[in-house]
Design a protein around this motif. Structure first.
Motif, PDB file in Angstrom:
ATOM      1  N   LYS A   1       9.207   9.972   3.588  1.00 23.63           N
ATOM      2  CA  LYS A   1      10.159   9.039   2.751  1.00 23.63           C
ATOM      3  C   LYS A   1       9.304   7.631   2.768  1.00 23.63           C
ATOM      4  CE  LYS A   1      13.127  11.573   0.929  1.00 23.63           C
ATOM      5  NZ  LYS A   1      13.297  12.326  -0.453  1.00 23.63           N
ATOM      6  N   LEU A   2       8.732   7.181   1.797  1.00 23.89           N
ATOM      7  CA  LEU A   2       8.304   5.729   2.075  1.00 23.89           C
ATOM      8  C   LEU A   2       8.948   4.764   1.373  1.00 23.89           C
ATOM      9  CD1 LEU A   2       4.551   6.704   0.985  1.00 23.89           C
ATOM     10  CD2 LEU A   2       5.747   6.698   3.296  1.00 23.89           C
ATOM     11  N   ASN A   3       9.197   3.529   1.979  1.00 17.15           N
ATOM     12  CA  ASN A   3       9.888   2.257   1.452  1.00 17.15           C
ATOM     13  C   ASN A   3       8.478   1.599   0.928  1.00 17.15           C
ATOM     14  OD1 ASN A   3      12.555   2.793   2.292  1.00 17.15           O
ATOM     15  ND2 ASN A   3      11.732   2.259   4.369  1.00 17.15           N
ATOM     16  N   ALA A   4       8.560   1.577  -0.640  1.00 15.29           N
ATOM     17  CA  ALA A   4       7.375   0.955  -1.291  1.00 15.29           C
ATOM     18  C   ALA A   4       7.715   0.203  -2.150  1.00 15.29           C
ATOM     19  CB  ALA A   4       6.408   2.184  -1.728  1.00 15.29           C
ATOM     20  N   ARG A   5       6.682  -0.620  -2.380  1.00 20.99           N
ATOM     21  CA  ARG A   5       6.959  -1.874  -3.711  1.00 20.99           C
ATOM     22  C   ARG A   5       5.830  -1.885  -4.396  1.00 20.99           C
ATOM     23  NH1 ARG A   5       7.377  -7.725  -0.764  1.00 20.99           N
ATOM     24  NH2 ARG A   5       6.322  -6.961   1.382  1.00 20.99           N
ATOM     25  N   ASN A   6       5.770  -1.932  -5.750  1.00 22.72           N
ATOM     26  CA  ASN A   6       4.658  -2.384  -6.443  1.00 22.72           C
ATOM     27  C   ASN A   6       5.127  -3.842  -6.847  1.00 22.72           C
ATOM     28  OD1 ASN A   6       3.668   0.037  -7.021  1.00 22.72           O
ATOM     29  ND2 ASN A   6       5.224   0.670  -8.580  1.00 22.72           N
TER      30      ASN A   6
ATOM     31  N   PHE B   1      -4.447  -8.051   8.369  1.00 25.14           N
ATOM     32  CA  PHE B   1      -3.044  -7.343   8.930  1.00 25.14           C
ATOM     33  C   PHE B   1      -3.133  -6.262   9.684  1.00 25.14           C
ATOM     34  CE2 PHE B   1      -2.074 -10.278   5.143  1.00 25.14           C
ATOM     35  CZ  PHE B   1      -0.808 -10.961   5.840  1.00 25.14           C
ATOM     36  N   GLY B   2      -4.270  -5.385   9.246  1.00 23.49           N
ATOM     37  CA  GLY B   2      -4.548  -4.154  10.076  1.00 23.49           C
ATOM     38  C   GLY B   2      -4.232  -3.018   8.846  1.00 23.49           C
ATOM     39  N   PRO B   3      -4.001  -1.786   9.220  1.00 22.24           N
ATOM     40  CA  PRO B   3      -3.857  -0.920   7.924  1.00 22.24           C
ATOM     41  C   PRO B   3      -2.560  -1.104   7.187  1.00 22.24           C
ATOM     42  CG  PRO B   3      -4.662   0.206  10.153  1.00 22.24           C
ATOM     43  CD  PRO B   3      -4.479  -0.988  10.470  1.00 22.24           C
ATOM     44  N   ARG B   4      -2.660  -1.193   6.264  1.00 22.54           N
ATOM     45  CA  ARG B   4      -1.304  -1.532   5.290  1.00 22.54           C
ATOM     46  C   ARG B   4      -0.742  -0.203   4.864  1.00 22.54           C
ATOM     47  NH1 ARG B   4      -5.998  -3.249   5.496  1.00 22.54           N
ATOM     48  NH2 ARG B   4      -6.427  -2.979   3.272  1.00 22.54           N
ATOM     49  N   VAL B   5      -0.256   0.575   5.841  1.00 21.13           N
ATOM     50  CA  VAL B   5       0.440   1.984   5.676  1.00 21.13           C
ATOM     51  C   VAL B   5       1.848   1.899   5.138  1.00 21.13           C
ATOM     52  CG1 VAL B   5       0.751   4.063   6.616  1.00 21.13           C
ATOM     53  CG2 VAL B   5      -1.454   3.054   7.209  1.00 21.13           C
ATOM     54  N   PRO B   6       2.450   2.218   4.604  1.00 24.54           N
ATOM     55  CA  PRO B   6       3.778   2.083   4.076  1.00 24.54           C
ATOM     56  C   PRO B   6       4.747   2.655   5.283  1.00 24.54           C
ATOM     57  CG  PRO B   6       2.373   3.136   2.292  1.00 24.54           C
ATOM     58  CD  PRO B   6       1.735   2.972   3.348  1.00 24.54           C
ATOM     59  N   ASN B   7       5.673   1.780   5.367  1.00 31.61           N
ATOM     60  CA  ASN B   7       6.865   1.868   6.507  1.00 31.61           C
ATOM     61  C   ASN B   7       6.237   1.176   7.863  1.00 31.61           C
ATOM     62  OD1 ASN B   7       8.458   3.461   4.783  1.00 31.61           O
ATOM     63  ND2 ASN B   7       8.043   5.490   5.801  1.00 31.61           N
ATOM     64  N   THR B   8       5.389   0.643   7.680  1.00 31.21           N
ATOM     65  CA  THR B   8       4.934  -0.408   8.819  1.00 31.21           C
ATOM     66  C   THR B   8       4.962  -1.662   8.785  1.00 31.21           C
ATOM     67  OG1 THR B   8       2.507  -0.587   8.301  1.00 31.21           O
ATOM     68  CG2 THR B   8       3.229   1.417   9.333  1.00 31.21           C
ATOM     69  N   ALA B   9       5.002  -2.508   9.775  1.00 28.93           N
ATOM     70  CA  ALA B   9       5.124  -3.952   9.721  1.00 28.93           C
ATOM     71  C   ALA B   9       3.989  -4.560   9.024  1.00 28.93           C
ATOM     72  CB  ALA B   9       5.403  -4.464  11.095  1.00 28.93           C
ATOM     73  N   GLN B  10       2.847  -4.058   9.419  1.00 31.13           N
ATOM     74  CA  GLN B  10       1.707  -4.678   8.684  1.00 31.13           C
ATOM     75  C   GLN B  10       1.839  -4.575   7.271  1.00 31.13           C
ATOM     76  OE1 GLN B  10       1.713  -2.544  11.079  1.00 31.13           O
ATOM     77  NE2 GLN B  10       0.306  -2.924  12.840  1.00 31.13           N
ATOM     78  N   HIS B  11       2.200  -3.354   6.652  1.00 32.35           N
ATOM     79  CA  HIS B  11       2.493  -3.076   5.436  1.00 32.35           C
ATOM     80  C   HIS B  11       3.524  -4.275   4.647  1.00 32.35           C
ATOM     81  CE1 HIS B  11       4.381  -0.953   1.727  1.00 32.35           C
ATOM     82  NE2 HIS B  11       3.014  -0.822   1.670  1.00 32.35           N
ATOM     83  N   ARG B  12       4.270  -4.421   5.192  1.00 30.96           N
ATOM     84  CA  ARG B  12       5.536  -5.589   4.682  1.00 30.96           C
ATOM     85  C   ARG B  12       4.904  -6.751   4.654  1.00 30.96           C
ATOM     86  NH1 ARG B  12       8.679  -1.866   7.723  1.00 30.96           N
ATOM     87  NH2 ARG B  12       8.578  -3.161   9.675  1.00 30.96           N
ATOM     88  N   ALA B  13       4.199  -7.045   5.819  1.00 29.57           N
ATOM     89  CA  ALA B  13       3.472  -8.573   5.913  1.00 29.57           C
ATOM     90  C   ALA B  13       2.456  -8.915   4.983  1.00 29.57           C
ATOM     91  CB  ALA B  13       2.932  -8.826   7.428  1.00 29.57           C
ATOM     92  N   CYS B  14       1.704  -7.730   4.777  1.00 29.41           N
ATOM     93  CA  CYS B  14       0.661  -8.103   3.794  1.00 29.41           C
ATOM     94  C   CYS B  14       1.351  -7.955   2.308  1.00 29.41           C
ATOM     95  CB  CYS B  14      -0.297  -6.820   3.417  1.00 29.41           C
ATOM     96  SG  CYS B  14      -1.760  -7.235   2.611  1.00 29.41           S
ATOM     97  N   GLY B  15       2.343  -7.287   2.086  1.00 29.64           N
ATOM     98  CA  GLY B  15       2.893  -7.249   0.743  1.00 29.64           C
ATOM     99  C   GLY B  15       3.499  -8.629   0.340  1.00 29.64           C
ATOM    100  N   ASP B  16       4.172  -9.223   1.499  1.00 28.70           N
ATOM    101  CA  ASP B  16       4.738 -10.781   1.432  1.00 28.70           C
ATOM    102  C   ASP B  16       3.734 -11.661   1.059  1.00 28.70           C
ATOM    103  OD1 ASP B  16       7.197  -9.552   2.152  1.00 28.70           O
ATOM    104  OD2 ASP B  16       7.228 -10.305   4.219  1.00 28.70           O
ATOM    105  N   TYR B  17       2.408 -11.309   1.528  1.00 28.58           N
ATOM    106  CA  TYR B  17       1.411 -12.410   1.420  1.00 28.58           C
ATOM    107  C   TYR B  17       0.771 -12.107   0.277  1.00 28.58           C
ATOM    108  CZ  TYR B  17      -3.531 -13.351   1.335  1.00 28.58           C
ATOM    109  OH  TYR B  17      -4.941 -13.825   1.146  1.00 28.58           O
ATOM    110  N   LEU B  18       0.827 -11.173  -0.464  1.00 29.62           N
ATOM    111  CA  LEU B  18       0.120 -11.029  -1.733  1.00 29.62           C
ATOM    112  C   LEU B  18       1.555 -11.506  -2.966  1.00 29.62           C
ATOM    113  CD1 LEU B  18      -0.824  -7.258  -1.855  1.00 29.62           C
ATOM    114  CD2 LEU B  18      -1.965  -9.201  -1.260  1.00 29.62           C
ATOM    115  N   VAL B  19       2.762 -11.284  -2.634  1.00 27.85           N
ATOM    116  CA  VAL B  19       3.702 -12.159  -3.353  1.00 27.85           C
ATOM    117  C   VAL B  19       3.498 -13.470  -3.157  1.00 27.85           C
ATOM    118  CG1 VAL B  19       6.044 -12.447  -3.722  1.00 27.85           C
ATOM    119  CG2 VAL B  19       5.319 -10.090  -3.171  1.00 27.85           C
TER     120      VAL B  19
END
Length: 344
Positions: free
Chosen positions: A106-111, A64-82
């Motif tokens: 400000k970070l849009n984050a999710r556990n 996915f690339g670096p999974r830095v919060p507030n990026t598309a790569q981060h959102r996509a990887c999170g969806d993959y984990l779920v």
């Protein structure tokens, strides 16, 4: 007179010899009984942790690339984990939150929380962070480049995804509850040059949020294990200082299990330094005894962690399936032992 003296001496020697034999026999029996009492329980048959599968889980995150919060790569990887946890039949809860970093971002984050056997009253908590550091501050050349984070993040997540897969596929599952939490926003902390005045220097935002706002307010676990940087070749896992202080029984259990499985070259039977990591707020705020399995170098002031830590070189070429196997198989064995040896 000489005969009588020798007979007297021989009788005395015989009596003395009998006493010695008796004492030795008593001590031997006592020693044998103590050894039997202190012997660890036999290793139960556990599921097989597949290192190649775990490696692929690490690779998938890195892709996915670096999974830095507030990026598309981060959102996509999170969806993959779920999606992956759900695919293996785990009950999933997403915990979105807004985090403020030490530099005011400000970070849009999710556990992301996955639960196996959710009805079981006795539960074990396994965690790792899934975000990437936004800058390579330890790199000698490219300090502003985000970290790909193959080891510092993806390795722990990969091990836990493989455990999730293994538990879902086993015909004989351990009769115990297991929860996996992928903490977000762990790695956007101060490099140390800034005096932030913040707790944990701005690290551990996801675990800090969860510890104060558990997904289930009444949630508790018998103990927890945090994985951080668990994939490098020839990794060394010393007994982390806060873990020893706050959850030493679990430290002893995990390290003893690793040794019995033949992984004492990874799990070093020595206490290392105290590391501020996601297990600290879980211990201090959530009041769950949690340990940290983390790659550190002992007695090396210039190199605390693995060589590529917080650099642009934290890539897949440094990930070793053998290390993933040592960590993953140890945890699987701990889960099976816990299900058998401890009352629910």
């Amino acid at each position: 007179m000489s005969f009588l003296f020798n007979k007297f001496i021989n009788n005395k020697l015989a009596i003395l010899f009998a006493i010695i034999i008796g004492i030795y026999g008593c001590k031997s029996n006592t020693s044998s009984e103590q050894t039997a009492e202190q012997a660890p329980p036999a290793l139960v048959k556990s599921a097989d942790f597949n290192a190649d599968s775990a490696y692929q889980f690490v690779q998938k995150q890195v892709d996915f690339g670096p999974r830095v919060p507030n990026t598309a790569q981060h959102r996509a990887c999170g969806d993959y984990l779920v999606a992956t946890l759900k695919k293996y039949g785990w009950q999933v809860v997403e915990q979105p939150f807004t985090a403020t970093t030490y530099d005011g971002t400000k970070l849009n984050a999710r556990n992301i929380i996955g639960s196996f056997n959710p009805q079981a009253s006795k539960r074990i908590l396994l965690t790792s962070h899934w975000d990437s550091r936004p800058f390579s501050d330890q790199d000698s050349l490219v300090k502003n480049k985000p970290v790909l984070a193959a080891n510092d993040g993806a390795s722990g997540v990969g091990v836990l995804l493989e455990i999730a897969r293994v538990l879902s596929k086993e015909a004989t599952k351990p009769d115990i509850g297991v929860d996996i939490i992928f903490f977000d926003a762990e790695d956007w902390g101060s490099s140390g040059s800034e005096d932030t005045g913040l707790e944990y220097s701005g690290f551990c935002l996801g675990s800090k949020h969860w510890a104060a706002n558990k997904h289930n307010p009444n949630y508790t676990a018998y103990f927890g294990v945090l994985l951080d940087m668990v994939g490098a070749k020839d990794a060394t896992f010393f007994k982390e200082g806060y873990s020893v202080q706050l959850a030493n029984d679990t430290v002893r259990q995990v390290w003893a299990t690793a040794s019995r499985l033949g992984y004492s070259n990874y799990f070093i039977d020595e206490t290392g330094g105290a590391i501020t990591d996601d297990h600290v707020p879980v211990n201090k705020v959530a009041r769950i005894p949690m340990i940290d399995i983390i790659h550190t170098h002992q007695n090396n002031m210039s190199k605390t962690f693995f060589d590529q830590w917080h650099t642009a070189h934290d890539t897949m070429e440094h990930i070793d399936p053998k290390t993933l196997k040592a960590v993953g198989q140890t945890l699987v064995q701990v889960l099976y032992q816990e299900a058998k040896d401890q009352p629910l």
